[in-house]
Design a protein around this motif. Structure first.
Motif, short mmCIF file in Angstrom:
data_model
loop_
_atom_site.label_atom_id
_atom_site.label_comp_id
_atom_site.label_asym_id
_atom_site.label_seq_id
_atom_site.Cartn_x
_atom_site.Cartn_y
_atom_site.Cartn_z
N GLN A 179 0.89 -0.97 -0.62
CA GLN A 179 -0.14 0.08 0.18
C GLN A 179 0.90 1.86 0.03
O GLN A 179 0.62 1.83 -0.78
N LEU A 180 1.73 1.29 0.63
CA LEU A 180 2.61 2.51 0.68
C LEU A 180 3.38 2.98 -0.22
O LEU A 180 3.20 3.70 -0.71
N VAL A 181 4.74 1.85 -1.09
CA VAL A 181 4.63 1.83 -2.28
C VAL A 181 3.93 2.54 -3.60
O VAL A 181 3.88 2.98 -4.50
N ALA A 182 2.65 1.58 -3.51
CA ALA A 182 1.89 2.26 -4.16
C ALA A 182 1.22 3.43 -4.34
O ALA A 182 0.78 4.50 -5.38
N GLU A 183 1.31 4.38 -2.89
CA GLU A 183 0.44 5.10 -2.87
C GLU A 183 1.51 6.57 -2.74
O GLU A 183 1.27 8.62 -2.84
N VAL A 184 2.79 6.12 -2.42
CA VAL A 184 3.74 7.68 -1.38
C VAL A 184 4.64 7.67 -3.49
O VAL A 184 5.40 6.60 -4.41
N PRO A 185 4.00 8.40 -4.43
CA PRO A 185 4.57 8.46 -5.13
C PRO A 185 6.82 9.04 -5.00
O PRO A 185 6.91 8.94 -4.21
N ALA A 186 6.50 7.87 -6.21
CA ALA A 186 8.73 8.55 -6.03
C ALA A 186 9.29 8.06 -4.39
O ALA A 186 9.66 7.12 -4.44
N ALA A 187 8.51 6.07 -4.51
CA ALA A 187 8.58 5.44 -3.13
C ALA A 187 10.16 4.61 -3.46
O ALA A 187 9.90 4.21 -4.85
N ALA A 199 9.17 -5.22 -3.62
CA ALA A 199 8.95 -3.55 -4.15
C ALA A 199 8.51 -3.27 -5.29
O ALA A 199 7.86 -2.20 -5.93
N LEU A 200 9.56 -3.76 -6.36
CA LEU A 200 9.72 -3.11 -7.34
C LEU A 200 9.00 -3.66 -7.95
O LEU A 200 8.00 -3.42 -9.31
N ALA A 201 8.30 -4.85 -7.87
CA ALA A 201 7.03 -5.76 -8.87
C ALA A 201 5.55 -4.98 -8.49
O ALA A 201 4.99 -4.44 -9.48
N PHE A 202 5.39 -4.34 -6.90
CA PHE A 202 4.45 -3.51 -6.95
C PHE A 202 4.40 -1.67 -7.20
O PHE A 202 3.93 -0.93 -6.65
N GLY A 203 5.77 -1.44 -7.78
CA GLY A 203 5.98 -0.35 -8.62
C GLY A 203 6.55 0.83 -7.68
O GLY A 203 6.79 1.89 -7.84
N ALA A 204 7.90 0.18 -6.43
CA ALA A 204 9.02 0.41 -6.19
C ALA A 204 9.54 1.61 -7.33
O ALA A 204 9.57 1.29 -8.79
N ASN A 205 10.26 2.54 -6.59
CA ASN A 205 10.91 3.64 -8.09
C ASN A 205 12.06 3.33 -7.80
O ASN A 205 12.52 2.71 -9.35
N PHE A 206 13.07 3.17 -6.90
CA PHE A 206 13.80 2.07 -6.72
C PHE A 206 14.16 0.79 -5.96
O PHE A 206 13.29 1.18 -5.14
N THR A 207 14.75 -0.18 -5.40
CA THR A 207 15.07 -0.69 -4.06
C THR A 207 16.42 -1.37 -3.64
O THR A 207 17.67 -0.80 -4.93
N ALA A 208 16.67 -1.41 -2.92
CA ALA A 208 18.35 -1.82 -2.54
C ALA A 208 18.12 -3.29 -2.12
O ALA A 208 17.78 -3.54 -0.77
N PHE A 209 18.97 -4.11 -2.11
CA PHE A 209 19.37 -4.95 -1.67
C PHE A 209 20.15 -5.42 -0.73
O PHE A 209 21.43 -5.26 -0.95
N GLY A 210 20.22 -6.20 0.53
CA GLY A 210 21.85 -5.82 1.08
C GLY A 210 22.60 -6.98 1.11
O GLY A 210 21.64 -8.66 0.52
#
Length: 371
Positions: A179-187, A199-210
């Motif tokens: 929900q957060l990723v979908a509703e916050v622009p450029a999350a 998160a990428l699959a659900f629309g995140a702008n970018f992510t980082a894997f440790g």
């Protein structure tokens, strides 16, 4: 999807990072220095971020949301602006705010941080939001977090705090993250694990894997990281591709025993290593394991990004998680140990809810009723 790694262990993973689809987030005391060296001496041209990671040692407060400890200069004395200038000078693609850890329900600290960043009026600054995972516990706190993050124009880098696997703590945390990723622009979602792909699959702008367990979640300041004390860490963490989970190399070797372990054909192992070969922290094994892990992640990333964004990508992720869960029984049966490998709770939760587009009317109605 970037790889979040300490400057000290960058050499373990850098060769495997896909320059077109990935990049680096450097952490640690030498991160700024190493970033500058990468840009100026080594000619690194990929995406490069620097995480000040002050949240590891200091919590944000209403009075001081950016507790960055740095000596003022002749031109700047504000810790926030000093940190941003330092990162820009080192060649960071975008600078990231040195936000302190935002504890559960500390809306005053969150509001203070958001207000200060809004005053910068600079959409080229990444607002780091290192929040306790309790913010995703229920609908009310999730909505509050979303509302604050929506106030900022530029990218927002969410990082989740909590012991072990933060997203496994609350039953609704994964759903609220979607929900957060979908509703916050450029999350964006940083310092995480499997959730980087979700998160990428659900629309995140970018992510980082440790790249290591240290950089796959945050421990609140003042807390000591909890570990499985029954399993001493005497070997590196190894990503088991079919099971979509990390296990100690020594654990994999013990589970297979005399049985033949899968040979890995990732670009790092190239068919020359089996998954039970990473049995200690001596010699080159930690570097080999880290290289293997990132190589597998890059394979997943290339597959994910080849799928059309939106419902199709979400369905791919759901199907991939379901397939991995099915493999636990297959592999445990093959080695005649019914409980040899156990799926992580987060994987169970990503696989427990189908994307809305693939749900039947009855499933959709049941989901609405549960809310």
């Amino acid at each position: 999807m970037l790889i979040q790694v300490s400057a000290a262990r960058l050499s373990y993973v850098q060769a495997q990072v896909d320059p077109r689809r990935s990049g680096l987030i450097l952490c640690g005391t030498d991160a700024v220095k190493k970033a500058g060296s990468l840009r100026r001496r080594e000619g690194y041209a990929g995406a490069l971020l620097i995480d000040p990671a002050v949240y590891e040692h200091n919590a944000a407060t209403e009075e001081n949301p950016f507790p960055y400890d740095v000596e003022p200069t002749l031109f700047l004395d504000d810790p926030l602006e000093l940190s941003l200038a330092e990162q820009r000078n080192a060649g960071a693609t975008l600078p990231m705010t040195p936000t302190g850890y935002i504890r559960a329900e500390d809306s005053d600290a969150l509001r203070a941080a958001v207000t200060r960043v809004m005053k910068l009026n600079d959409p080229a600054v990444i607002f780091a939001a290192p929040v306790d995972v309790s913010w995703l516990r229920d609908e009310e706190s999730t909505r509050q977090l979303i509302a604050y993050l929506q106030m900022i124009k530029g990218p927002k880098a969410i990082m989740l705090g909590g012991q072990m696997d933060p997203l496994a703590r609350y039953a609704k945390a994964v759903g609220h993250l979607k929900q957060l990723v979908a509703e916050v622009p450029a999350a964006a979602l940083l310092r995480t694990d499997l959730a980087a792909f979700g998160a990428l699959a659900f629309g995140a702008n970018f992510t980082a894997f440790g790249a290591s367990s240290t950089y796959r979640h945050i421990i609140a300041p003042g807390e000591k990281a909890q570990t499985n004390k029954s399993v001493p860490v005497q070997s590196p963490h190894v990503l088991f591709p079919d099971l979509m989970a990390f296990f100690l190399g020594e654990t994999i070797a013990k589970r297979y025993g005399g049985a033949e372990a899968p040979v890995c054909f990732c670009s790092a192992c190239d068919g020359n290593r089996s998954l039970d070969s990473f049995t200690s922290n001596r010699g080159g094994l930690p570097a080999a394991a880290a290289s293997h892990n990132v190589a597998v992640l890059m394979e997943w990333l290339r597959t994910l990004t080849s799928v059309k964004p939106g419902p199709e990508r979400q369905q791919w992720w759901f199907d991939r998680c379901r397939k991995a869960l099915d493999q636990y029984e297959v592999i445990n049966t093959s080695i005649r140990q019914p409980k040899a490998f156990k799926s992580p709770a987060q994987l169970d939760r990503w696989a427990s809810t189908a994307p809305e587009a693939s749900k039947t009317p009855a499933q959709t109605a049941a989901a609405e009723h549960s809310r």
